[in-house]
Design an enzyme around this catalytic site. Sequence first.
Site, PDB file in Angstrom:
ATOM      1  CG  HIS A 307     -39.188 -47.380 -18.089  1.00 31.94           C
ATOM      2  ND1 HIS A 307     -39.738 -47.554 -19.339  1.00 31.94           N
ATOM      3  CD2 HIS A 307     -37.843 -47.521 -18.231  1.00 31.94           C
ATOM      4  CE1 HIS A 307     -38.762 -47.793 -20.196  1.00 31.94           C
ATOM      5  NE2 HIS A 307     -37.608 -47.771 -19.556  1.00 31.94           N
ATOM      6  CG  ASP A 365     -30.292 -47.481 -15.713  1.00 31.46           C
ATOM      7  OD1 ASP A 365     -29.450 -48.354 -15.966  1.00 31.46           O
ATOM      8  OD2 ASP A 365     -30.894 -46.830 -16.577  1.00 31.46           O
TER       9      ASP A 365
HETATM   10  N1  CMC Z   1     -39.494 -39.309  -8.945  1.00 33.81           N
HETATM   11  C1  CMC Z   1     -40.581 -38.571  -8.605  1.00 33.81           C
HETATM   12  N2  CMC Z   1     -41.645 -38.373  -9.405  1.00 33.81           N
HETATM   13  C2  CMC Z   1     -41.619 -38.946 -10.607  1.00 33.81           C
HETATM   14  C3  CMC Z   1     -40.524 -39.733 -11.039  1.00 33.81           C
HETATM   15  C4  CMC Z   1     -39.456 -39.917 -10.159  1.00 33.81           C
HETATM   16  N3  CMC Z   1     -38.401 -40.659 -10.512  1.00 33.81           N
HETATM   17  N4  CMC Z   1     -40.768 -40.183 -12.290  1.00 33.81           N
HETATM   18  C5  CMC Z   1     -41.953 -39.686 -12.639  1.00 33.81           C
HETATM   19  N5  CMC Z   1     -42.480 -38.945 -11.627  1.00 33.81           N
HETATM   20  C6  CMC Z   1     -43.786 -38.293 -11.616  1.00 33.81           C
HETATM   21  C7  CMC Z   1     -43.789 -37.051 -12.509  1.00 33.81           C
HETATM   22  O1  CMC Z   1     -43.466 -35.893 -11.768  1.00 33.81           O
HETATM   23  C8  CMC Z   1     -45.192 -37.034 -13.029  1.00 33.81           C
HETATM   24  O2  CMC Z   1     -46.025 -36.481 -12.031  1.00 33.81           O
HETATM   25  P1  CMC Z   1     -47.346 -35.652 -12.436  1.00 33.81           P
HETATM   26  O3  CMC Z   1     -48.240 -36.604 -13.150  1.00 33.81           O
HETATM   27  O4  CMC Z   1     -47.883 -35.212 -11.120  1.00 33.81           O
HETATM   28  O5  CMC Z   1     -46.884 -34.530 -13.307  1.00 33.81           O
HETATM   29  C9  CMC Z   1     -45.559 -38.507 -13.169  1.00 33.81           C
HETATM   30  O6  CMC Z   1     -44.729 -39.208 -12.225  1.00 33.81           O
HETATM   31  C10 CMC Z   1     -45.318 -39.070 -14.561  1.00 33.81           C
HETATM   32  O7  CMC Z   1     -43.960 -38.831 -14.900  1.00 33.81           O
HETATM   33  P2  CMC Z   1     -43.458 -38.319 -16.310  1.00 33.81           P
HETATM   34  O8  CMC Z   1     -42.204 -37.532 -16.124  1.00 33.81           O
HETATM   35  O9  CMC Z   1     -44.581 -37.681 -17.056  1.00 33.81           O
HETATM   36  O10 CMC Z   1     -43.146 -39.691 -16.996  1.00 33.81           O
HETATM   37  P3  CMC Z   1     -42.260 -39.893 -18.277  1.00 33.81           P
HETATM   38  O11 CMC Z   1     -42.728 -41.146 -18.902  1.00 33.81           O
HETATM   39  O12 CMC Z   1     -42.201 -38.676 -19.101  1.00 33.81           O
HETATM   40  O13 CMC Z   1     -40.762 -40.080 -17.657  1.00 33.81           O
HETATM   41  C11 CMC Z   1     -38.828 -41.056 -16.755  1.00 33.81           C
HETATM   42  C12 CMC Z   1     -40.170 -41.293 -17.453  1.00 33.81           C
HETATM   43  C13 CMC Z   1     -38.045 -42.378 -16.726  1.00 33.81           C
HETATM   44  C14 CMC Z   1     -37.989 -40.047 -17.566  1.00 33.81           C
HETATM   45  C15 CMC Z   1     -39.093 -40.519 -15.323  1.00 33.81           C
HETATM   46  O14 CMC Z   1     -39.836 -41.465 -14.598  1.00 33.81           O
HETATM   47  C16 CMC Z   1     -37.806 -40.162 -14.593  1.00 33.81           C
HETATM   48  O15 CMC Z   1     -37.312 -39.042 -14.749  1.00 33.81           O
HETATM   49  N6  CMC Z   1     -37.228 -41.130 -13.794  1.00 33.81           N
HETATM   50  C17 CMC Z   1     -35.959 -40.897 -13.158  1.00 33.81           C
HETATM   51  C18 CMC Z   1     -34.842 -41.095 -14.170  1.00 33.81           C
HETATM   52  C19 CMC Z   1     -34.605 -42.576 -14.497  1.00 33.81           C
HETATM   53  O16 CMC Z   1     -34.528 -43.405 -13.613  1.00 33.81           O
HETATM   54  N7  CMC Z   1     -34.440 -42.856 -15.808  1.00 33.81           N
HETATM   55  C20 CMC Z   1     -34.066 -44.189 -16.270  1.00 33.81           C
HETATM   56  C21 CMC Z   1     -35.099 -44.863 -17.108  1.00 33.81           C
HETATM   57  S1  CMC Z   1     -34.714 -46.611 -17.333  1.00 33.81           S
HETATM   58  C22 CMC Z   1     -33.311 -46.618 -18.309  1.00 33.81           C
HETATM   59  C23 CMC Z   1     -33.547 -46.224 -19.710  1.00 33.81           C
HETATM   60  O17 CMC Z   1     -34.424 -46.820 -20.362  1.00 33.81           O
HETATM   61  O18 CMC Z   1     -32.828 -45.341 -20.192  1.00 33.81           O
END
Ligand code: CMC
Length: 430
Positions: A307, A365
């Site tokens: 998240h 989720d």
């Molecule tokens: N699986 C594997 N690696 C992950 C995941 C994941 N679900 N989420 C983040 N990472 C890794 C990412 O690759 C990155 O690695 P590095 O630092 O080596 O580049 C690191 O963790 C930080 O991730 P980020 O993408 O920079 O983090 P963000 O804050 O931009 O993204 C997120 C947050 C929720 C979009 C992401 O964690 C994700 O895509 N999760 C899966 C989708 C999901 O479950 N979304 C629902 C969120 S809750 C409901 C809502 O509020 O809408």
Amino acid sequence: MSKTMNFTNPENGEVTELPMIEGTLGPAGVDVRSVYGQQGIFTYDPSFSSTCSCDSAITYIDGGNGILLYRGYPVDQLAKNSSFIEVAYLLLNGELPNASELEEFDTAIRRHTMLNESLTKFFQGFRYDAHPMAMLTGVVGSLSGFYHDTTDIYNPEHRKIFARRMIAKIPTIAAAAYKRYVGQPFVYPKNELDYCSNLLRMLFAVPAEEYEVDPVAAKALDVLFILHADHEQNASTSTVRMAGSTGCNPYAAISSGIAALWGPAHGGANEAVLRMLDQIGDVSQIPRFIEKAKDKNDPFRLMGFGHRVYKNFDPRANIIREYCHQVLEHLGMEDNPLFELALKLEEVALNDDYFKEKKLYPNVDFYSGIIYKALGIPVNMFTPMFAIARTVGWCAHWMEMIGDPAMRIARPRQIYVGSDQRDYVQMNQR
Ligand code: CMC
């Protein structure tokens, strides 16, 4: 004495004193509004990791400590003691209602559930296999073609009527989208039923036989809706605020929020979790998929994990996890292989160094999809269910923003990285 922070222009050493803005809770913000005017320099924060777009009195999140407050009340207390309709009143009005205020609000919501009959025809225009979120985006946007007598956005009474209409009609629209998708007749709302029971009936009743609402299912849905009702300046709410800041029709603003919610990084994650569990298929495959999620060259991510704001745990996930068990037990589905797979995946990920180091915990989720599945809600309706709940937050934020006399159109700037100025080249010279 109010705090300030100095901004020094690296080009000429000129200093601008920037005021610090303090909220009730959480980090202070540096007010950078004068930087461009005084220094001719923009601030840069493409995905808003450090940028506050507004001040708001609706919801507070402390991501580090897993705290989520609606108007100051912890979400776990609301999930335990309140109802979705009471929470809706709280989010819209700022205070918990007394008995007569709740009665009046609840009655108003029940009496606005029907759609204009011409609107019900819109669903027929979609292909039979259109995603319900596509129908939701289109039909909610189409509401802006109705109710011209109550969409003066600068009239507080009109804003109140809009919010009540929107919250009352969104379950009817979502259920109609589902009925279109499965090819069944549209079921009209029944106002004697509470919000979630009415929704379940509109989803699952058919003219050929009686439908009895399962109170455990309705209660589980009510709790899920409380947990999803608002989440401060997330992507869809920010979209509603941005569209709304132009002064557009409020139904059109909500429609833009629905479109933003659809993506798998946001509300679409609950649907993506189920598709991922199907893809993993079996507990024995978990290690392979964990490795895929960790592989930078593989686009696969563990859906329902991580998240932007919660870096310790998602408080909503803890509450929902418990309800997930209760629902499965009530439905006699404790040995459901899907739930077993989800729990095993959660356990493996929580003990894996990659997920621990990056603080990737199951989010709301991860579990909501399993409850929806157990309740018989089809996978492509998961995100519309989220949209129904979040409509309350969108309306509350839109009302807060429009009600603020200092509101201006939202207009971000950019760092231009395109071609320098150049002259037009005639076709025969290219
Ligand atoms: N699986 C594997 N690696 C992950 C995941 C994941 N679900 N989420 C983040 N990472 C890794 C990412 O690759 C990155 O690695 P590095 O630092 O080596 O580049 C690191 O963790 C930080 O991730 P980020 O993408 O920079 O983090 P963000 O804050 O931009 O993204 C997120 C947050 C929720 C979009 C992401 O964690 C994700 O895509 N999760 C899966 C989708 C999901 O479950 N979304 C629902 C969120 S809750 C409901 C809502 O509020 O809408």
